[in-house]
Write an enzyme that holds these catalytic residues in place. Sequence first.
Site, PDB file in Angstrom:
ATOM      1  CG  HIS A 230      -5.618  -2.183   0.160  1.00  0.00           C
ATOM      2  ND1 HIS A 230      -4.946  -1.761  -0.964  1.00  0.00           N
ATOM      3  CD2 HIS A 230      -5.044  -1.529   1.202  1.00  0.00           C
ATOM      4  CE1 HIS A 230      -4.009  -0.894  -0.603  1.00  0.00           C
ATOM      5  NE2 HIS A 230      -4.039  -0.750   0.704  1.00  0.00           N
TER       6      HIS A 230
ATOM      7  CG  ASP B 222      -4.033  -2.716  -4.133  1.00  0.00           C
ATOM      8  OD1 ASP B 222      -4.017  -2.585  -5.377  1.00  0.00           O
ATOM      9  OD2 ASP B 222      -4.998  -2.351  -3.450  1.00  0.00           O
TER      10      ASP B 222
ATOM     11  CB  SER C 127      -0.949  -0.047   1.202  1.00  0.00           C
ATOM     12  OG  SER C 127      -1.818   1.037   1.166  1.00  0.00           O
TER      13      SER C 127
END
Length: 465
Positions: free
Chosen positions: A272, A195, A171
């Site tokens: 996610h 992601d 992330s």
Amino acid sequence: MAWEHQPVLLCVLMVYVTSLVVGAEQRQDDDECADLNNTTWQEYRQQRAKLQVQYLLLTRANVDCARAFDQESLTDAQKPSYFNASRPTKVIIHGYRALGSKPSWVKELARALLGAQDVNVVVVDWVYGASFAYNLVVENYKEVAVQISVLINQLQTHGCRLESFHFIGVSLGAHVAGFVGTLFEGKIGRITALDPAGPMFKGADTFDRLDPSDAQFVDAIHTDSDYFGISIPVGHVDFFLNGGKDQTGCARSRFASILVYFPVYGYVICDHMRALHVYMSALNGSCPLVGIPCSSYEDFLKGRCVDCDVFKGACPRIGLSENSGIAISPIPKEQKLFLLTSSSPPFCAHHILLEMEVSPLDKSAEVEVTLRTENLGKEQRLRLQTDTTVYRTVMAYSVALCEIYSIELKNTGARFYRQGDVHVKSVCLSELPSLRREEPLCVNNINIRRGAPWSHDFVQVCGLF
Ligand SMILES: *[C@@H]1O[C@H](CO)[C@@H](O)[C@H](O)[C@H]1NC(C)=O
Ligand SMILES: *[C@@H]1O[C@H](CO)[C@@H](O)[C@H](O)[C@H]1NC(C)=O
Ligand SMILES: *[C@@H]1O[C@H](CO)[C@@H](O)[C@H](O)[C@H]1NC(C)=O
Ligand SMILES: *[C@@H]1O[C@H](CO)[C@@H](O)[C@H](O)[C@H]1NC(C)=O
């Protein structure tokens, strides 16, 4: 009677004694084992001014017992470090973290990496910078990167080469890695982005977000590009799983995007986190997760992209293979790759391309295609229009083409449309990425009438190739 149980009893006793001994050893070790910091709200308020980045080291010699790691532990003879400068180093960087949480995946990822390669795994713990409001966290990410770069500089003086560093950022952690890469002018070996975060980064300049110039090779996996993830390619290769937005087996939760601004972020982030789980699964190496280059997911699903000829070889693969398995030079940039996955580990799916050509229709129609294996059937509905005669669609299937033993066609549109017979010139199945030596399975010249399903059994072909 009782003697029958004696061996069992003895066995239980031995296990018990063994566990006592092992337990004692582990407890001794545990005192020295470091862990991710788990901050509370009070601590957070006191510490906020300082980022307090902490590093943990894991190697094959201490898979289950992380050591706190800093430049001193490298030189202090009293505190022997497991760090070995002649081995490559993997650096794991987490993203946004809820207060009071310790992401359990960090150790899982470290273990999977160590299972695959004999490396140093350094975990960057920046919980003090990564908690609370997302916009404040975004303010911190470059400062964290600067601190990491200081450590990398020190490791270089101990003989580590920049090319031997592989950053794995989850992330927001992907952009932290990207900025470390910027500071080293793209000389770091590799960055893998799981992601990579989207909010506040999508429109950002490449200086402010991860991009292919940040390392010699950048690979990214996208699984939630409509919410927490970024929708644009940021690496040399970008794998978009199931189109990169919604993942199979994840409940739709629109409200999740609001939660990102609050400490309850928690675990409503199935899409996610899927990138991470698929990556760990790929490290386990149970099955290949390969992507097919295509300009859009729609084109991919319509079977317009079927091979990896642009790479003059095998399709790029998720995992640790060098440059994701790409052998051509220069390596393409921002290449979008698509693949379908299943909903649970190891996530691999076979891509079956269904191609059907029909004679021109007077009215629209609907055909239901069912593919059967020994244990399951999978349906796919095709809507047939009067102006189109060739239909192509790609579907995920849990078994290989050769295990499909029958195909069934049903003319299901009778009630809503009035097309009577549908004349199918040909219906073919093939598996992607298509290999030249494999012939598609085809059946030609079929008439399917309303209320009269048609089916055909294929001769089993598994093992012939
Ligand atoms: C983080 O945890 C380690 C133990 O794992 C401890 O030594 C260190 O002081 C903690 N750091 C902060 C800032 O609380
Ligand atoms: C460091 O790693 C190298 C390469 O794997 C190995 O040959 C060497 O023995 C290792 N050194 C130590 C002290 O473990
Ligand atoms: C983190 O610390 C808080 C307070 O010390 C504790 O209640 C919580 O259980 C801890 N969480 C984990 C995952 O260790
Ligand atoms: C990897 O494999 C191990 C053992 O084979 C298994 O316990 C673990 O759950 C696997 N992890 C993933 C992410 O598939």
